[in-house]
Enzyme design. Structure first.
Site, PDB file in Angstrom:
ATOM      1  N   ASP A   1     -16.329  25.658  -4.364  1.00  0.00           N
ATOM      2  CA  ASP A   1     -17.016  24.667  -4.607  1.00  0.00           C
ATOM      3  C   ASP A   1     -16.722  23.254  -3.683  1.00  0.00           C
ATOM      4  O   ASP A   1     -17.403  22.497  -3.375  1.00  0.00           O
ATOM      5  CB  ASP A   1     -16.835  24.157  -6.208  1.00  0.00           C
ATOM      6  CG  ASP A   1     -17.781  25.006  -6.839  1.00  0.00           C
ATOM      7  OD1 ASP A   1     -18.564  26.001  -6.249  1.00  0.00           O
ATOM      8  OD2 ASP A   1     -17.950  24.951  -8.184  1.00  0.00           O
ATOM      9  N   GLY A   2     -15.334  23.316  -3.692  1.00  0.00           N
ATOM     10  CA  GLY A   2     -14.744  22.192  -2.649  1.00  0.00           C
ATOM     11  C   GLY A   2     -15.474  22.190  -1.329  1.00  0.00           C
ATOM     12  O   GLY A   2     -15.612  21.071  -0.886  1.00  0.00           O
TER      13      GLY A   2
END
Length: 290
Positions: free
Chosen positions: A70-71
């Site tokens: 997600d980052g």
């Protein structure tokens, strides 16, 4: 879709095996696939460059494939805002809510893209307006804007206004203002509610507040939120100081009397959906893996 740009996280794909497999798969089927390895550009550098797109993605690109977690997807989304190119995340990490595709489903996902079998979701962003010297600046966040204490372990007083009216005063470690997309991030860890990403709203969640009332507050996406650092009561020599983060990237430090104004951004992030699995089903699966 025939023109792809691949952003890969070298930490999650150290030998670039998955990256090379995807690029080769696409090229063998007549598509173009350019690759950028994310470790060459730090998150902070991306935020400092604003919307100049240091990734140098061609504007005619049909899709940005983001390999990592997600980052990595948050960084790519932030850095390509002005291009308005849809993104598809391939999860090479652990617990991921933004990445649509798991490693085991790469072939099927690529086939759907090549056959134009997909939908595009528009995700709302938050804009944070703040003073940097004499200049007023704006930054965007897909997940959240966080103001948290800086330095020693002491609480910071936060004064929160909504549409110019006083809402709450918190003595806390920090304040999270989250989008629906970001509700499953830091907001969730801090005890905030999980929100469907298709919703149009904002969530205010205090971080470790020194009060019996720790509830989050849900606001309309049309509201404007002002968060200010207040003076520490009873201690004129102790000036409260905090730091402002947009999707995990440090933007600036703020002291007593300073803060920022947060509203819905005029921009959106376009995320590709390939299957009809509902958010609730995905949430059930992810929470079982946690």
């Amino acid at each position: 879709m025939k023109r792809f740009f691949i952003v890969t996280n070298l930490v999650k794909d150290p030998q670039q095996k998955t990256t090379e497999y995807i690029a080769s798969y696409l090229r063998q089927r007549g598509a173009t696939a350019n690759v950028l390895i994310r470790d060459a550009i730090s998150k902070q550098q991306l935020y400092e460059t604003g919307e100049k797109s240091p990734l140098l993605i061609p504007e005619q690109t049909d899709c940005i494939l983001v390999l990592g977690g997600d980052g990595t997807l948050l960084q790519a989304a932030r850095d390509t805002l002005r291009l308005n190119i849809p993104l598809l995340g391939v999860n090479l990490g652990t617990l991921g809510f933004l990445a649509e595709v798991e490693k085991s489903g790469i072939d099927e996902a690529l086939d759907h893209l090549l056959a134009d079998e997909y939908e595009v979701e528009e995700r709302m962003l938050l804009s944070g307006i703040y003073q940097d010297g004499e200049k007023e600046k704006t930054a965007h966040a897909l997940n959240d804007i966080v103001i948290s204490r800086k330095g020693p372990l002491m609480v910071v007083p936060y004064a929160v206004k909504v549409n110019g009216q006083e809402l709450a005063f918190y003595s806390a470690d920090g304040i999270i203002l989250s989008t629906p997309t970001g509700s499953t991030g830091y907001n969730l860890s801090a005890g905030g509610p999980i929100v469907s990403p298709s919703a149009q709203l904002m969530v205010i969640t205090p971080i470790c507040p020194h009060t019996m009332n720790t509830r989050s507050i849900v606001l309309s996406s049309s509201d404007e939120v002002e968060i200010m650092i207040a003076d520490k009561k009873g201690d004129k020599d102790a000036l409260a100081e905090a730091e402002v983060y947009f999707d995990g990237a440090l933007i600036k430090s703020v002291r007593a009397g300073e803060g920022l104004l947060i509203r819905r951004s005029h921009r959106t992030v376009r995320l590709i959906r390939l299957n009809s699995i509902s958010f609730l089903r995905t949430l059930h699966t992810k929470m079982g893996e946690a």
